[in-house]
Design an enzyme around this catalytic site. Structure first.
Site, PDB file in Angstrom:
ATOM      1  N   MET A   1       0.832  -1.192   0.000  1.00 29.46           N
ATOM      2  CA  MET A   1       0.000   0.000   0.000  1.00 29.46           C
ATOM      3  C   MET A   1       0.874   1.252   0.000  1.00 29.46           C
ATOM      4  SD  MET A   1      -3.282  -1.074   2.311  1.00 29.46           S
ATOM      5  CE  MET A   1      -2.624  -2.247   3.469  1.00 29.46           C
ATOM      6  N   CYS A   2       1.153   1.793   1.171  1.00 29.91           N
ATOM      7  CA  CYS A   2       1.820   3.093   1.258  1.00 29.91           C
ATOM      8  C   CYS A   2       3.270   3.068   0.787  1.00 29.91           C
ATOM      9  CB  CYS A   2       1.706   3.631   2.673  1.00 29.91           C
ATOM     10  SG  CYS A   2      -0.022   3.852   3.181  1.00 29.91           S
TER      11      CYS A   2
END
Length: 194
Positions: free
Chosen positions: A113-114
């Site tokens: 994700m990030c």
């Protein structure tokens, strides 16, 4: 590397109920990267995710707090972010430009994700990007009955890094990442994040 981007190493993910598998290793590796970057005069940017209300990383809750101490100054700062991508609607791009950043080591959580979103945008903006394989982590991917078995977190992390393509360096261990101080662009004002 002239810049270290530490993505969302927040209490909820390394000490709380939502702790990533092998969090102690992640904390050890990210702490070592931070120490080496500071010693070399590299730019250190701590990204801090602002989760939605009720999330374990909701702003101003214990889980939202950064795990590693920050040494505030012109070469170390915190940038809060509302989205996976550390560049989206933040001052990260301006900070990197002001400091003359050219090469970023990206570490932290969550790999798919990030970490991946931030690394992908950095690549698209022309930065050299290293994602040390032992300095990012995530959760296990749960099974979907009748479709797929569970996927261990270590596999999810590895696939997330490799999905960045051949432009990202993803086979480097954290211990092999060397840092130097960035060279600010002429007339740039070193400054703050958003």
């Amino acid at each position: 590397m002239d810049t270290l981007v530490v993505v969302d190493v927040q209490s909820a993910f390394v000490t709380g109920d939502g702790v990533v598998p092998d969090a102690a290793r992640l904390v050890d590796r990210t702490a070592a990267l931070i120490a080496r970057a500071r010693a070399a005069g590299a730019l250190v940017v701590h990204l801090q995710n602002d989760g939605p209300p009720g999330a374990e990383d909701e702003p101003h809750t214990p889980g939202w707090e950064l795990h590693h101490p920050v040494v505030p100054g012109p070469a170390e700062l915190v940038i809060r972010k509302p989205y996976d991508d550390g560049f989206q609607e933040t001052g990260l791009g301006a900070v990197l430009t002001a400091h003359g950043a050219r090469a970023l080591a990206v570490c932290g959580v969550m790999s798919e994700m990030c970490v991946q979103a931030t690394a992908r945008t950095a690549l698209a903006r022309g930065y050299r990007v290293v994602v040390p394989y032992d300095a990012h982590a995530t959760q296990d991917c749960p099974a979907v009955p009748g479709i797929a078995d569970a996927v261990p977190a270590a596999v999810v992390s590895r696939v997330a890094a490799y999905a960045l393509g051949s432009d990202a360096e993803v086979t480097v261990p954290a211990a092999a990442v060397a840092f130097t101080a960035p060279v600010p662009a002429p007339g740039a004002v070193e400054g703050s994040g958003a």
